[in-house]
Design a protein around this motif. Structure first.
Motif, mmCIF file in Angstrom:
data_model
loop_
_atom_site.group_PDB
_atom_site.id
_atom_site.type_symbol
_atom_site.label_atom_id
_atom_site.label_comp_id
_atom_site.label_asym_id
_atom_site.label_seq_id
_atom_site.Cartn_x
_atom_site.Cartn_y
_atom_site.Cartn_z
ATOM 1 N N TYR A 42 0.916 -1.261 -0.106
ATOM 2 C CA TYR A 42 -0.113 0.041 -0.088
ATOM 3 C C TYR A 42 0.769 1.162 -0.008
ATOM 4 O O TYR A 42 0.395 2.159 -0.718
ATOM 5 N N THR A 93 -3.022 10.997 0.793
ATOM 6 C CA THR A 93 -3.631 10.136 2.164
ATOM 7 C C THR A 93 -2.455 10.177 3.213
ATOM 8 O O THR A 93 -1.148 10.211 2.909
ATOM 9 N N ASP A 94 -2.884 9.897 4.224
ATOM 10 C CA ASP A 94 -1.967 9.698 5.709
ATOM 11 C C ASP A 94 -1.750 8.220 5.675
ATOM 12 O O ASP A 94 -2.777 7.489 5.981
ATOM 13 N N LYS A 95 -0.597 7.596 5.057
ATOM 14 C CA LYS A 95 -0.635 6.313 5.118
ATOM 15 C C LYS A 95 -0.026 5.644 6.311
ATOM 16 O O LYS A 95 -0.558 4.260 6.607
ATOM 17 N N LYS A 132 0.381 3.999 -3.097
ATOM 18 C CA LYS A 132 -0.231 5.325 -2.782
ATOM 19 C C LYS A 132 0.615 6.447 -2.332
ATOM 20 O O LYS A 132 1.784 6.141 -1.930
ATOM 21 N N ASP A 135 -3.914 5.180 7.465
ATOM 22 C CA ASP A 135 -4.574 4.160 6.732
ATOM 23 C C ASP A 135 -4.026 2.935 7.075
ATOM 24 O O ASP A 135 -5.036 1.822 7.027
#
Length: 200
Positions: free
Chosen positions: A82, A91-93, A86, A96
């Motif tokens: 991921y 996004t805030d990995k 991503k 997530d």
């Protein structure tokens, strides 16, 4: 000759699939997956990561000059993939993937708490190459999870179930097939045994 000749390409596999964590001076963290990484010197200990210029972390690495290399495991395989597909722009990995940023000896970059080994790195030089820039770094320290220590206080990497990357696939590691220097010790043992047999 039975081998086919292919065009030039990156066929050096398998490679470690690591999570590289970094942070900017405003306290924003990011984590990305890198397979172009490795050891380049043992004294002093030095490593490198190669990152595409368009990756969100590229400017953070240039800005702060520090990062953590976090080793990955079979349990972290989904998060590893991921964080490679991503972008931190979108996004805030960490959130997530339910990864925990944990501060260590570096000023800006956190380590990934869930990783069994986290290597603190300080950039000493950036080599601008083609598709990637190589960040050459000194190893400032290594954090190892006590959960993977054996009875003698040694780190048992296989217990952590590490993963590697090979041509678009992730793999676990198999059984131990030997240790450094065993070929010489084995040959020496045979030689001694043969000599004893001849002396009888």
């Amino acid at each position: 000759m039975s081998k086919q000749l292919w065009k030039p390409g990156n066929m050096l596999y398998p490679l470690p699939a690591v999570l590289v964590s970094c942070g900017d001076r405003d306290g924003n963290y990011n984590v990305l997956t890198v397979a172009w990484t490795g050891t380049i010197c043992s004294d002093p200990p030095m490593v490198y990561i190669s990152v595409r210029k368009n990756r969100h972390s590229h400017h953070i690495l240039k800005e702060t000059g520090e990062f953590f290399i976090n080793l990955t495991t079979e349990k972290l395989a989904f998060a590893t993939d991921y964080c490679g597909v991503k972008s931190g722009r979108d996004t805030d990995k960490f959130a997530d993937m339910h990864l925990t940023p944990e501060m260590g000896m570096l000023k800006w970059a956190p380590m990934v708490k869930e990783s069994p080994v986290c290597i603190a790195c300080e950039v000493v030089r950036i080599e601008e190459l083609g598709s990637h820039d190589m960040f050459i770094a000194n190893v400032k320290g290594v954090y190892a999870d006590e959960a993977y220590m054996d009875d003698n206080g040694r780190f048992d990497l296989l217990k952590a179930e590490p993963i590697v990357y090979s041509h678009g696939q992730y793999y676990g590691l198999g059984r131990n097939t030997g240790k450094f220097g065993y070929s010489v010790r084995k040959a020496k043992k045979k030689s001694v045994h043969k000599q004893k047999q001849q002396e009888k």
